[in-house]
Design a protein around this motif. Structure first.
Motif, mmCIF file in Angstrom:
data_model
loop_
_atom_site.group_PDB
_atom_site.id
_atom_site.type_symbol
_atom_site.label_atom_id
_atom_site.label_comp_id
_atom_site.label_asym_id
_atom_site.label_seq_id
_atom_site.Cartn_x
_atom_site.Cartn_y
_atom_site.Cartn_z
ATOM 1 N N LYS A 239 8.111 23.322 14.914
ATOM 2 C CA LYS A 239 8.253 23.069 16.289
ATOM 3 C C LYS A 239 7.357 22.248 16.932
ATOM 4 C CE LYS A 239 6.575 26.810 19.295
ATOM 5 N NZ LYS A 239 6.765 27.831 20.220
ATOM 6 N N LYS A 240 7.651 21.213 18.161
ATOM 7 C CA LYS A 240 6.630 20.575 18.670
ATOM 8 C C LYS A 240 6.077 21.111 19.887
ATOM 9 C CE LYS A 240 9.948 17.611 20.729
ATOM 10 N NZ LYS A 240 10.590 15.898 20.851
ATOM 11 N N ARG A 241 4.895 20.931 20.479
ATOM 12 C CA ARG A 241 4.562 21.446 21.991
ATOM 13 C C ARG A 241 4.233 20.122 22.695
ATOM 14 N NH1 ARG A 241 2.438 25.880 24.707
ATOM 15 N NH2 ARG A 241 0.792 25.584 25.843
ATOM 16 N N ASN A 243 4.391 16.773 23.980
ATOM 17 C CA ASN A 243 5.015 15.446 23.551
ATOM 18 C C ASN A 243 3.923 14.579 22.559
ATOM 19 O OD1 ASN A 243 7.472 15.083 25.584
ATOM 20 N ND2 ASN A 243 5.839 15.347 27.046
ATOM 21 N N VAL A 278 12.264 21.961 19.758
ATOM 22 C CA VAL A 278 11.244 22.398 20.459
ATOM 23 C C VAL A 278 11.133 23.878 20.504
ATOM 24 C CG1 VAL A 278 11.752 20.504 22.300
ATOM 25 C CG2 VAL A 278 13.210 22.469 22.268
ATOM 26 N N ASP A 279 11.964 24.369 19.598
ATOM 27 C CA ASP A 279 11.792 25.791 19.111
ATOM 28 C C ASP A 279 11.810 25.947 17.617
ATOM 29 O OD1 ASP A 279 12.276 26.953 21.786
ATOM 30 O OD2 ASP A 279 14.351 26.610 21.578
#
Length: 404
Positions: A239-241, A243, A278-279
């Motif tokens: 996932k990303k945290r 931006n 995002v998750d």
């Protein structure tokens, strides 16, 4: 990247792959710890599992998440009856839990049969072997026992299926499935063991600063292929945290284990910021223009890097970055390495570099495994050669009369 599949996998990832293919890597997932309190004499908890191999039981281990002026508890192993504990202990022992600790409890030896379903049952030990109640249990006197949130239905050490694994809770004389992953171990004679040692879910931060001011942290998994494998893709749970501004890249490193040095073999882009969820989700990725990657049966690193992000003092340790999920053992469990993916730290482990991937400075995270998989053809069964038995010679002392 033309070969980026950008497919988000479900928890049934293993079941949709063709039987002729195999997964090399860790597919065992946990998002969070769950603590179940046994704070009344009517409550019981069961860790249900399918036995992987025949063994003679010697001990079992469970993890206590919290102990508050705790009474004693009885740990018993019971047979399965229509999905529930039979109610009759095959072997049992009393002990007093300690908070945030594994406890390995010796049990009277009994045979466990491969393929049979069993329950490890925990309950308040009201009598402790005597004829009257001893000790208090209640909101101020109890222990709570650990499980994790995602029922994998897999044995962690080899990925073999266990469709019956679950956590059950008895309340008001009614057992109910909690749909959680039991955290436990059982031990047998001859170094036989099975269970789930992963008591500590985690997140592995990946970030980088092209200027070098804030450093670069790379994360990945060491994978030991069991045969020569022509793999055509891999999957990561990512996932990303925030931006991130730069893509997540991957590299294949050959590991010279005698000197603990890595050699870069191939690098490419894994996914762009807009493709990152995002998750946490599974994402499958092809090997770029390379098409396939040939892995010899030895140790390889599959690692991930980005030029985006910065470190943070707050969990998960970075901002505007990417994260891999992982599972780990927090310590204190006997032979935990033999219960983690691939059955030992020499075959698999999470790896991390805090200085931009220096080939001599990769750090091993023993008893932790990142959620990284490589897809390739299944290894053929081992070739075994049979030999005719050699006749046993007649003992010399029985033939003394034949000696001239």
């Amino acid at each position: 990247m033309s070969c980026l599949k950008n497919i988000f996998l479900t928890s049934l990832l293993l079941s949709i792959i063709q039987p002729a293919w195999a997964d090399f890597g860790n597919a065992f997932v946990a998002n969070k710890r769950i603590s179940t309190a046994l704070d009344s004499p009517e409550k019981k908890i069961s860790f249900r599992f399918t036995c992987q191999e025949d063994m003679n039981l010697t001990a079992a281990a469970v993890f206590c998440a919290e102990a508050l002026k705790t009474p004693a508890y009885l740990l018993s192993l019971q047979e399965d009856l229509n999905g529930l504990p039979s109610g009759t202990p095959l072997s049992a022992a009393s002990y007093i839990p300690q908070s945030q600790t594994w406890s390995a409890i010796p049990l009277a030896s009994i045979p466990l049969i491969k393929g049979n379903i069993y329950h490890l049952v925990l309950e308040h030990d009201l009598y402790r072997g005597g004829g009257h109640p001893v000790g208090f249990i209640g909101p101020s006197n109890y222990s709570a026992f650990l499980s994790t949130d995602f029922p994998n239905h897999l044995h962690p050490n080899d990925g073999s299926p266990d469709p019956k694994t679950n956590v059950l809770l008895l309340e008001k004389n009614h057992w109910k499935e909690l749909n959680q992953e039991p955290v436990y171990a059982v031990y047998g004679l001859g170094n036989k063991l099975q269970g789930n040692p992963y008591d500590h879910p985690g997140e592995r931060p990946i970030f980088g600063d092209p200027s070098g001011k804030n450093g670069q942290t790379l994360q990945g998994e060491s994978i030991h292929f069991h045969c020569g494998t022509a793999a055509d893709g891999f999957a990561i749970r990512v996932k990303k945290r925030g931006n991130p501004k730069s893509p997540l890249n991957y590299s294949i490193l050959k590991h010279l284990f005698h000197i603990h040095k890595t050699i870069p073999i191939y690098s490419a882009r894994a996914l762009t910021p807009d493709q990152a969820p995002v998750d946490f989700k599974w994402v499958t990725i092809g090997f770029g223009d390379k098409g396939k990657s040939n892995f010899s049966p030895e140790c390889w690193f599959l690692v991930f890097q980005t030029d985006s992000g910065r470190p943070s003092p707050n969990p998960p340790g970075c901002e505007d970055c990417y994260l891999l999920s992982d599972v780990g053992n927090s310590g204190g469990l006997p032979d935990a390495a033999n219960l983690t993916f691939d059955g030992g730290p020499h075959l698999s482990r999470a790896v991390v570099s805090n200085d931009g991937g220096d080939p001599l400075h990769w750090l091993d995270e023993f008893e932790r495994d990142a959620n990284v998989l490589v897809f390739g053809p299944a290894c053929p069964p081992p070739f075994r050669i049979g030999f005719d038995p050699i006749p046993t010679p007649v003992p010399l002392e029985d033939n003394l009369d034949r000696i001239p």
